[in-house]
Scaffold this active site. Structure first.
Site, mmCIF file in Angstrom:
data_model
loop_
_atom_site.group_PDB
_atom_site.id
_atom_site.type_symbol
_atom_site.label_atom_id
_atom_site.label_comp_id
_atom_site.label_asym_id
_atom_site.label_seq_id
_atom_site.Cartn_x
_atom_site.Cartn_y
_atom_site.Cartn_z
ATOM 1 N N ARG A 37 5.112 -12.906 7.769
ATOM 2 C CA ARG A 37 4.134 -11.861 8.054
ATOM 3 C C ARG A 37 3.374 -12.073 9.354
ATOM 4 N NH1 ARG A 37 -0.385 -10.792 3.618
ATOM 5 N NH2 ARG A 37 1.488 -10.745 2.338
ATOM 6 N N HIS A 83 11.798 -3.581 4.287
ATOM 7 C CA HIS A 83 10.407 -4.035 4.230
ATOM 8 C C HIS A 83 9.694 -3.385 3.044
ATOM 9 C CE1 HIS A 83 7.323 -6.295 6.377
ATOM 10 N NE2 HIS A 83 6.470 -5.303 6.203
ATOM 11 N N TYR A 127 3.651 13.817 11.279
ATOM 12 C CA TYR A 127 3.402 14.672 12.450
ATOM 13 C C TYR A 127 3.963 14.092 13.745
ATOM 14 C CZ TYR A 127 0.002 16.896 9.352
ATOM 15 O OH TYR A 127 -0.592 17.540 8.302
#
Length: 747
Positions: A37, A83, A127
């Site tokens: 991570r 993931h 968007y």
């Protein structure tokens, strides 16, 4: 029959020590955070989420020239295949790769609202649209040629790369930030052209140090520009150790506003500082009247940054105004350096600059070797097929007959023409329409070309020098692609020297300069009278207190006070109480010992030298610059053992030193024999059989030694008459000349 090993008890409950369970689970969590991570791989400079995003975009064929696709599509595919975390975490990581003010060399090209330098967030992933940049394509270059290891994804349904081939020095070029468990990483971005030059030097000089590589890598190169004002020695130390930091300042320029007026325009702000928050905090400081040199701030930014600062008056010095902003706002910020990365994809280590670049060039050589071996395998298989085709070319009719008449054509072909199974399969898989292309010349031309390439690859794999030469050629091509003459490769961050701490006095700029007379009483009360008062004999004091010393200064002065313990304190004259009352106790302003008393006080002057002498006759010369303290505790300058105390702290003015002891012995010797020190006990100035030192002063021998007697008369002994008292340091001296005061003071 007994229970089988590993089976739970009959009640289904297994007893586990809480301590062991917590230790194991927290260790698993810590390792997962560190390796999967927070810390980037030293080879490709990517964390797993970034690597998975780029690989997922490649599978979607989102190359630089292809049409954009919805970010939601990318996020969904990456989350489903590689993931298994929240979609917002993946999208946030992808957005950062696309922001040209966060990434020096963006890996993702975004279309739509991907946030801005003000600190506004991006639009939702439904968007916006995205695709890879040319830099991302370099990171993935040759990934299909077995150049890197692949591992199963989280559910074993597909494979993902453990590291990318990385034909681009992404770790240092784009930097990385992350907080793991018990460790963190903070790597600022750098200029690729400089990194390439350093890598080329490292290839030809494998033992090169980080200091030598800094001849090529000047320092960080932030996407938002700015000016680095960190001293060079600190930069060298940071890159050598892998830990440090850089002071980065906003870039500004002075613009004429007409009629003699001007404004300061900031065009670049420090890295990772949100502009909206910066301006908001500056406005708060203006509201609180903590920026007296600034009248107003306006944000006139459009595509580029443009923040305008109006001075309080046209007589304000621009450099001084900006210095006040640097010290109180995020127009100057510190960017940390912590080169904590995963080496070999597994071990977290803090590396220096040379070690980080070595990890990358070694990885590039490993990629070259693996890619060459993969290509050799491809060539070997093709040459085997070509060999079979050339064998049967001269007897195609026989091949067709065998295929038409034999029940098992493959074994018959293998037996008739002495072919391998692969060759036989290739012949059988050849379409009829391709038979007309099986011309001997074409086959032999292809065979010769492949054999030549095979020989070159074998020579490459057999020569370490040839491999490094090939890697160097690739790095030179990369440097040309991102050279200083290209818009993306041009260095944006420059370097400059910040003014020394004492060179620009902000206190002086923010306080109106007026003359004052500083008065210190015998019991340690201090005040500042307006103006330069010539006669202070008529001043009133509290109770039985009396005048100890007074001197002229200005409201912008810094007052230094030396106490009997050898400690020197700093007080700003502007903060002293006025002269209408009896002042304030010094212990309110400074942390002075209860039993200490003030020995001397004077206004700080840059470069002034002071004579420090203890009551046991030890001393040295110190600089006033080294005495200035920023805290109430002051600085310990003279170090003494009890019960000795500081006897003299006086400005140096002359070439000789005169000392009078309690035994009434006078000694004169050249001042050069007294050492210059920043702090300490000093050296023996005069020798005593009993008692200690009373007083000392510096003077010019050619002008003679002067003192004042108890009646206020001035006595002078010229150079010739002082001959009997002139000696060397640490001598005993002799009784003073006639007329010397009985209090053993020079007055």
């Amino acid at each position: 029959m007994g229970k089988e090993v590993g089976t739970p008890p009959d009640d289904g409950i297994e007893n586990v020590e809480l301590r062991e369970a917590l230790e194991q689970r927290y260790l698993d969590y810590a390792l997962s955070t560190i390796m999967h991570r927070a810390l980037p791989d030293a080879r490709d400079g990517l964390k797993p989420v970034h690597r998975r995003i780029l690989y997922g975009m490649r599978l979607l064929r989102l190359d630089p020239g292809s049409p954009f696709k919805k970010s939601a599509k990318v996020v969904g595919d990456v989350m489903g295949s590689f993931h298994p975390h929240g979609d917002q975490a993946i999208y946030d990581a992808m957005v950062r790769l696309a922001q040209d003010f966060a990434s020096r060399y963006p890996l993702v090209e975004g279309q739509g609202n991907f946030g801005n330098i003000d600190g506004d967030g991006p639009a939702a992933h439904r968007y916006t649209e995205a695709r890879m940049t040319d830099v991302a394509r370099l990171l993935l270059q040759d990934i299909d040629n077995d150049t890197v290891d692949f591992r199963p994804n989280y559910d074993g349904s597909t494979m993902e790369p453990a590291v990318l081939p990385s034909a681009f020095p992404n770790l240092l070029a784009n930097g990385s930030q992350g907080i793991a468990v018990g460790m963190a990483t903070s790597i600022p971005p750098h200029n690729v052209a400089e990194l390439c030059e350093a890598a080329l030097y490292l290839i030809t000089h494998p033992e090169a140090t980080s200091e030598q590589l800094l001849n090529f890598v000047q320092g960080p190169d932030f996407p938002t520009g700015g000016v680095i004002v960190e001293p060079r020695v600190n930069i060298v130390d940071a890159y050598r150790s892998g830990r440090g930091g850089f002071r980065v300042r906003a870039r500004w320029e002075r613009e004429d506003a007409g009629r003699g007026g001007w404004v300061a325009v900031v065009t670049e702000i420090p890295y990772l500082v949100p502009k909206a928050r910066l301006i908001e905090k500056i406005a708060d400081l203006l509201q609180d009247k903590k920026l007296p040199l600034v009248a107003d701030v306006r944000d006139e930014s459009a595509e580029d940054v443009r923040v305008v600062f109006e001075p309080r008056s046209r007589t304000v010095d621009p450099e001084l105004m900006m210095e006040s902003l640097y010290r109180l706002t995020e127009l100057e910020s510190r960017v940390p350096l912590n080169l904590n990365v995963l080496t070999a994809g597994r071990v977290p280590r803090v590396l220096g600059l040379a070690e980080v670049l070595r990890e990358w060039v070694d990885h590039r050589r490993d990629v070259l070797q693996r890619g060459s071996r993969h290509r050799l395998g491809v060539i070997g298989r093709r040459l085997e097929i070509l060999g079979g085709l050339l064998i049967v070319y001269l007897d195609l009719d026989e091949v067709i007959r065998i295929i038409r008449e034999e029940d098992e054509a493959k074994p018959a072909l293998m037996k008739r023409f002495d072919l391998t199974e692969i060759q036989a399969n290739a012949i059988l898989d050849t379409r009829l329409r391709a038979l007309r292309k099986l011309e001997e010349m074409q086959l032999r031309t292809e065979q010769e070309a492949l054999q030549k390439e095979e020989a070159e690859l074998n020579a490459l794999l057999g020569s370490e020098a040839a491999q490094w030469k090939k890697v160097s050629t690739e790095i030179r091509a990369l440097r040309k692609l991102f050279g200083p003459e290209t818009p993306l490769g041009r260095r944006r961050t420059t370097f400059a020297d910040a003014p020394a701490a004492g060179a620009i006095d902000l206190t002086e700029a923010m306080v109106e300069r007026e003359p004052v007379t500083v008065v210190v009483s015998a019991k340690g009360w201090i005040r500042a009278l307006k103006g330069h008062v010539a006669d202070v004999s008529g001043l009133q004091f509290k109770g039985d207190d009396s005048l100890a010393l007074s001197f002229h200064a200005e409201t912008t002065s810094r007052i230094l006070l030396a106490d009997s313990t050898g400690r020197v304190f700093t007080i700003e004259a502007a903060k002293l109480p006025g002269g209408r009352g009896v002042g304030d106790p010094l212990r309110i302003l400074i942390d002075m010992d209860e039993n200490a008393s003030i020995v001397a006080a004077w206004p700080w002057r840059q470069g002034e030298k002071m004579l420090m002498m203890s009551s046991e006759g030890r001393g040295f010369v110190a600089s006033s610059d080294d005495m200035v303290a920023n805290t109430r505790k002051g600085k310990q300058i003279m170090v003494m053992d009890a019960p000795h105390r500081l006897a003299v702290c006086a400005p140096v003015a002359g070439d000789h030193l005169a000392i009078i002891g309690q035994n009434r012995k006078l000694l004169v010797f050249p001042l050069i024999q007294a050492p210059e020190m920043t702090r300490g006990k000093g050296v023996r100035l005069q020798k005593y059989r009993d008692g200690g030192a009373s007083d000392a002063k510096t003077f010019n021998l050619v002008e003679g030694l002067t003192w004042k007697d108890t009646s206020g008369r001035t006595w002078t002994v010229n150079e010739n008459d002082l001959r009997d008292w002139v000696g060397n340091r640490a001598e005993a001296g002799r009784l003073p000349p006639k007329g010397f005061p009985r209090n053993n003071r020079f007055g």
